[in-house]
Design a protein around this motif. Sequence first.
Motif, short mmCIF file in Angstrom:
data_model
loop_
_atom_site.label_atom_id
_atom_site.label_comp_id
_atom_site.label_asym_id
_atom_site.label_seq_id
_atom_site.Cartn_x
_atom_site.Cartn_y
_atom_site.Cartn_z
N LYS A 81 0.83 -1.20 0.00
CA LYS A 81 0.00 0.00 0.00
C LYS A 81 0.87 1.26 0.00
O LYS A 81 0.60 2.22 -0.72
CB LYS A 81 -0.94 0.00 1.22
N LYS A 82 1.93 1.25 0.80
CA LYS A 82 2.84 2.39 0.85
C LYS A 82 3.49 2.63 -0.51
O LYS A 82 3.58 3.77 -0.99
CB LYS A 82 3.90 2.16 1.92
N ARG A 83 3.94 1.55 -1.17
CA ARG A 83 4.61 1.70 -2.46
C ARG A 83 3.66 2.26 -3.51
O ARG A 83 4.03 3.12 -4.31
CB ARG A 83 5.18 0.36 -2.92
N ARG A 84 2.43 1.78 -3.52
CA ARG A 84 1.45 2.27 -4.49
C ARG A 84 1.15 3.76 -4.26
O ARG A 84 1.20 4.56 -5.21
CB ARG A 84 0.14 1.47 -4.37
N ILE A 85 0.83 4.11 -3.03
CA ILE A 85 0.46 5.49 -2.73
C ILE A 85 1.64 6.43 -2.93
O ILE A 85 1.49 7.55 -3.43
CB ILE A 85 -0.14 5.60 -1.32
N LYS A 86 2.83 5.96 -2.59
CA LYS A 86 4.02 6.78 -2.82
C LYS A 86 4.22 7.07 -4.30
O LYS A 86 4.54 8.19 -4.69
CB LYS A 86 5.27 6.09 -2.26
N SER A 87 4.01 6.06 -5.14
CA SER A 87 4.14 6.27 -6.59
C SER A 87 3.14 7.30 -7.09
O SER A 87 3.46 8.13 -7.94
CB SER A 87 3.93 4.94 -7.33
N ILE A 88 1.92 7.23 -6.56
CA ILE A 88 0.90 8.20 -6.97
C ILE A 88 1.27 9.61 -6.51
O ILE A 88 1.21 10.56 -7.30
CB ILE A 88 -0.48 7.78 -6.39
N LEU A 89 1.70 9.76 -5.26
CA LEU A 89 2.04 11.07 -4.73
C LEU A 89 3.31 11.63 -5.38
O LEU A 89 3.37 12.82 -5.71
CB LEU A 89 2.21 11.00 -3.22
N ASP A 90 4.30 10.77 -5.57
CA ASP A 90 5.56 11.24 -6.17
C ASP A 90 5.36 11.79 -7.58
O ASP A 90 6.09 12.67 -8.03
CB ASP A 90 6.58 10.10 -6.23
N ASN A 91 4.36 11.25 -8.28
CA ASN A 91 4.10 11.67 -9.65
C ASN A 91 2.90 12.63 -9.76
O ASN A 91 2.46 12.93 -10.88
CB ASN A 91 3.89 10.44 -10.55
N ASP A 92 2.41 13.08 -8.60
CA ASP A 92 1.33 14.07 -8.54
C ASP A 92 0.10 13.62 -9.33
O ASP A 92 -0.55 14.42 -10.02
CB ASP A 92 1.84 15.43 -9.07
N LEU A 93 -0.19 12.33 -9.25
CA LEU A 93 -1.35 11.77 -9.94
C LEU A 93 -2.61 11.91 -9.09
O LEU A 93 -2.56 11.89 -7.87
CB LEU A 93 -1.13 10.29 -10.24
#
Length: 253
Positions: A81-93
């Motif tokens: 869950k952390k990896r998924r949400i981090k990817s979304i936040l890091d890419n401002d999606l």
Amino acid sequence: MSLSNKELRLYLDGLLKVHEINDFCPNGLQVEGKPQLKKIVTGVTASQALIDEAVKRNADAILVHHGYFWKGEAQPIVGMKKRRIKSILDNDLNLFAYHLPLDVHPEYGNNRQLANLLNLENISAVSGVKPTGVVMTGELPSPMTADEVAALLSKKLNRHVLCEDKSGSLLSTLAWCTGGGQGYIETAVEIGVDGFITGEVSEQTIHTAREMDVAFFAAGHHATERYGIKALGEHLKEHFSVDVEFVDIDNPA
């Protein structure tokens, strides 16, 4: 052309009547990203693979059927869950997700889209089952054996379909609920249809089909729920003149 994430949220919440449906997760904008959207990627589930594809395709938003924050799931944001949400936040999606509201929508919903795929006729929602549209009924254009229905499903969905049929009789009427709807098999029996289609199968489902003399088809959770999100994305592309791309992440379940 672009639109704002707020504009898209308000439009989809209204179109899918989010506030009229009790669900197992929040529907709408689940993770906020950049305010302006030029490219939207749609898919069935907000998996890491779909997020990675959205990043590769320079998307500003992801629109899915299966999102996050389900009732009963562990709340800590760790591991997957952390990896998924981090990817979304890091890419401002932006992550938009619509579960039951998309299943039951009378035009773009998963159930309606499966009916369209099979060219079913006289389609209607089963009354008394909430939310309205979660189980639907219809008629085949002409009577078919269960094996013929299974072959049609397999061809349209491009996957193996489990078929359980004891009687060998011709089928004319069907009920269906896409995804994990096997629990509605007894509803199908009660309304008197010849066959019931869903995505998944449980051990007890086969016994129910045999003992209650109804043909049963398990055509895949993912496979039966590709078409609602795809149709919704195509509608957004036309309505807003925004770039929308459907990405199908293969899933045999």
